[in-house]
Design a protein around this motif. Structure first.
Motif, PDB file in Angstrom:
ATOM      1  N   GLU A  43       0.816  -1.222   0.000  1.00  0.00           N
ATOM      2  CA  GLU A  43       0.000   0.000   0.000  1.00  0.00           C
ATOM      3  C   GLU A  43       0.852   1.276   0.000  1.00  0.00           C
ATOM      4  O   GLU A  43       0.352   2.365   0.295  1.00  0.00           O
ATOM      5  CB  GLU A  43      -0.941   0.001   1.210  1.00  0.00           C
ATOM      6  CG  GLU A  43      -0.276   0.134   2.580  1.00  0.00           C
ATOM      7  CD  GLU A  43       0.180  -1.172   3.203  1.00  0.00           C
ATOM      8  OE1 GLU A  43       0.226  -1.248   4.443  1.00  0.00           O
ATOM      9  OE2 GLU A  43       0.481  -2.132   2.450  1.00  0.00           O
ATOM     10  N   GLU A  45       2.151   3.353  -2.266  1.00  0.00           N
ATOM     11  CA  GLU A  45       1.697   4.501  -3.061  1.00  0.00           C
ATOM     12  C   GLU A  45       0.385   5.063  -2.516  1.00  0.00           C
ATOM     13  O   GLU A  45       0.156   6.277  -2.562  1.00  0.00           O
ATOM     14  CB  GLU A  45       1.557   4.127  -4.530  1.00  0.00           C
ATOM     15  CG  GLU A  45       2.885   3.887  -5.242  1.00  0.00           C
ATOM     16  CD  GLU A  45       3.827   5.085  -5.147  1.00  0.00           C
ATOM     17  OE1 GLU A  45       3.353   6.235  -5.240  1.00  0.00           O
ATOM     18  OE2 GLU A  45       5.041   4.866  -4.979  1.00  0.00           O
ATOM     19  N   ALA A  46      -0.461   4.187  -1.986  1.00  0.00           N
ATOM     20  CA  ALA A  46      -1.712   4.659  -1.378  1.00  0.00           C
ATOM     21  C   ALA A  46      -1.410   5.476  -0.118  1.00  0.00           C
ATOM     22  O   ALA A  46      -2.078   6.491   0.156  1.00  0.00           O
ATOM     23  CB  ALA A  46      -2.616   3.474  -1.038  1.00  0.00           C
ATOM     24  N   ARG A  48       1.348   7.257   0.405  1.00  0.00           N
ATOM     25  CA  ARG A  48       1.867   8.549  -0.067  1.00  0.00           C
ATOM     26  C   ARG A  48       0.720   9.484  -0.455  1.00  0.00           C
ATOM     27  O   ARG A  48       0.719  10.662  -0.097  1.00  0.00           O
ATOM     28  CB  ARG A  48       2.795   8.360  -1.269  1.00  0.00           C
ATOM     29  CG  ARG A  48       4.134   7.736  -0.962  1.00  0.00           C
ATOM     30  CD  ARG A  48       4.974   7.637  -2.233  1.00  0.00           C
ATOM     31  NE  ARG A  48       5.392   8.945  -2.713  1.00  0.00           N
ATOM     32  CZ  ARG A  48       5.567   9.261  -3.993  1.00  0.00           C
ATOM     33  NH1 ARG A  48       5.332   8.375  -4.940  1.00  0.00           N
ATOM     34  NH2 ARG A  48       5.974  10.470  -4.334  1.00  0.00           N
ATOM     35  N   GLU A  49      -0.237   8.940  -1.182  1.00  0.00           N
ATOM     36  CA  GLU A  49      -1.360   9.760  -1.613  1.00  0.00           C
ATOM     37  C   GLU A  49      -2.184  10.219  -0.413  1.00  0.00           C
ATOM     38  O   GLU A  49      -2.608  11.382  -0.339  1.00  0.00           O
ATOM     39  CB  GLU A  49      -2.237   8.967  -2.582  1.00  0.00           C
ATOM     40  CG  GLU A  49      -3.451   9.723  -3.112  1.00  0.00           C
ATOM     41  CD  GLU A  49      -3.091  10.973  -3.896  1.00  0.00           C
ATOM     42  OE1 GLU A  49      -3.911  11.916  -3.907  1.00  0.00           O
ATOM     43  OE2 GLU A  49      -1.987  11.029  -4.496  1.00  0.00           O
ATOM     44  N   GLN A  50      -2.405   9.310   0.538  1.00  0.00           N
ATOM     45  CA  GLN A  50      -3.177   9.679   1.723  1.00  0.00           C
ATOM     46  C   GLN A  50      -2.452  10.748   2.541  1.00  0.00           C
ATOM     47  O   GLN A  50      -3.069  11.716   3.008  1.00  0.00           O
ATOM     48  CB  GLN A  50      -3.442   8.444   2.582  1.00  0.00           C
ATOM     49  CG  GLN A  50      -4.418   8.710   3.728  1.00  0.00           C
ATOM     50  CD  GLN A  50      -4.786   7.458   4.496  1.00  0.00           C
ATOM     51  OE1 GLN A  50      -4.332   6.353   4.161  1.00  0.00           O
ATOM     52  NE2 GLN A  50      -5.593   7.604   5.531  1.00  0.00           N
TER      53      GLN A  50
END
Length: 455
Positions: A43, A45-46, A48-50
């Motif tokens: 997770e 990349e998720a 980082r986005e969060q």
């Protein structure tokens, strides 16, 4: 006194080829560890986005969260102070120390206090400031500033540390054994911890929901200082706020992996209220952050969690050293923060980049660092702050490239000159020739090749 710009300071650093290569390889090793650690989380990349979205929300509601944090912290028994700039921050810290009549204090790593030049300010007032992070103590002995925000003494080799400790701690001359030197530092610092009434720490994250703050270290020195002292002063930039406690689950997984390739920082210490008989202060500092927040192109630089992943990947930083940036925060992130403080003094830094984008690719909170470097270049050029030679060169290049016939003619002349009179470009007057071999001149341009091979 003339302050060396990045190019001049870099030239001094790279004069020692062996050290330059070692510095480059060491930081790339840390970058590689970051890559391996990040791959362990499906997770990643998720996350980082969060993290980026949480920070975006925080920046859009910063006044609200600061006031919420202040109210909760005060309810916990913490004294909250507000500082508009570095000078006010330093005065507040000194007034707290003065009230207790102490002449010595211990301090764990805090890039904000470096930014505010707190050590120099307090030393002028007769206060003995002891940096307790091992790397920070090494550079403090040497009267240097940190060259990296996570690895402050990364520019030094163990032989340098051995000589420094021999001079300041009386260790045997020539002893460069890391374990021995670390033990010598531990004995030296233990005495400082036990004798100090005041401890200063930085802040990695401050939680608006609870009024607590989190300090991340690998050595436990922040905990030693805070728990043994009568007064704990935490200094933080206003952008370190996060909305909720549960958000820590996102940031703590990103921070250590991005910084050093560790799965988690060794100590992630939560401070919510002073223990019985202790005073706890927190100083919230603006120092140009509101100005940066108001600049649409640059506001998300305030998302930075000071992991230094952009340092470790940057080909310019790795081969020029942190001191060439002449700012407390070096590297790519420092190059987009510094012009906010003083455009004229830091006009060189946004140009100290290849704009390769590697910094943005590794940033755990997705700051578009390379784009902001480019935005700063446009801003500084428009304001006429760039060197006259660079301005003239860019105008000449723009004119030539907007006239195809002139471009073709110049290319043809250039190829012939490089081929017939190589000494005209292979000399010290050509910055590109330094530490490089100029490539052989091609016999024809791509356009010429394309025309002859079109069939």
């Amino acid at each position: 006194m003339h302050m060396l710009n990045h190019a001049e300071a870099s030239e001094k650093f790279i004069a020692n080829q062996e050290r330059t290569d070692w510095h480059d390889d060491t930081l790339w090793f840390v970058r590689s560890k970051r890559d391996k650690a990040s791959k362990l989380l499906p997770e990643w990349e998720a996350l980082r986005e969060q993290a980026s979205q949480i920070k975006e929300h925080m920046l859009s509601n910063l006044p609200q969260y600061l006031l919420e944090f202040e109210a909760k912290a005060q309810a916990n028994g913490v004294q909250v102070h507000w500082a508009k700039d570095a000078h006010e921050h330093n005065e507040i810290v000194y007034s707290i120390i003065q009230k207790h009549g102490d002449k010595a204090l211990v301090k764990s790593k805090s890039m904000l206090t470096e930014e505010c030049h707190l050590n120099a300010y307090l030393e002028q007032k007769g206060i003995d400031v002891v940096d307790t992070d091992l790397g920070e103590r090494i550079v403090q002995f040497r009267k240097e500033v940190p060259s990296h925000i996570v690895l402050p003494a990364i520019h030094l080799k163990k032989e340098d540390v051995g000589e420094t400790f021999h001079q300041h701690l009386g260790t045997p001359k020539g002893n460069k054994d890391p374990q021995f030197l670390t033990e010598a530092a531990r004995i030296h610092l233990r005495e400082k911890f036990l004798g100090a009434k005041v401890a200063i720490t930085g802040v990695n994250f401050a939680v608006a929901e609870t009024g607590e703050f989190v300090v991340c270290t690998n050595e436990g020195n922040a905990d030693m200082g805070a728990h043994l002292s009568d007064v704990h002063i935490a200094c933080m930039g206003i952008e370190k706020i996060i909305p909720k406690r549960q958000d820590l689950g996102v940031f703590l997984r990103l921070l250590a992996r991005s910084a050093t390739g560790q799965l988690i920082t060794t100590y992630s210490s939560h401070f919510a209220k002073p223990r019985a008989g202790q005073e706890m202060h927190i100083v919230l500092v603006d120092n140009g952050r509101s100005r940066q927040l108001a600049r649409d192109e640059f506001r998300n630089s305030l998302k930075c969690i000071r992991c230094a992943a952009c340092f470790n990947t940057c080909p310019v930083y790795r081969r020029s050293g942190g001191h060439s940036y002449h700012q407390p925060v070096a590297g790519p992130i420092g190059s987009i923060l510094a012009p906010n403080f003083d455009k004229k003094a830091n006009v060189d830094l946004p140009f100290a980049s290849t704009l390769c984008g590697s910094c943005s690719n590794v940033c755990p909170v997705k700051i578009n660092i390379h784009e902001q470097l480019w935005f700063w270049r446009q801003d500084l050029m428009k304001e006429g702050l760039a060197p006259a030679g660079k301005v003239l060169g860019m105008k000449l290049m723009a004119w030539m490239m907007s006239n195809p016939s002139v471009f073709r003619l110049a290319g043809g002349i250039g190829r012939k000159v490089m081929s017939w009179f190589p000494f005209l470009v292979n000399n010290g007057m050509n910055p590109w020739f330094k530490q490089r071999e100029m490539p052989a001149s091609p016999k024809q341009s791509f356009q010429e090749w394309y025309k002859s091979n079109r069939s």
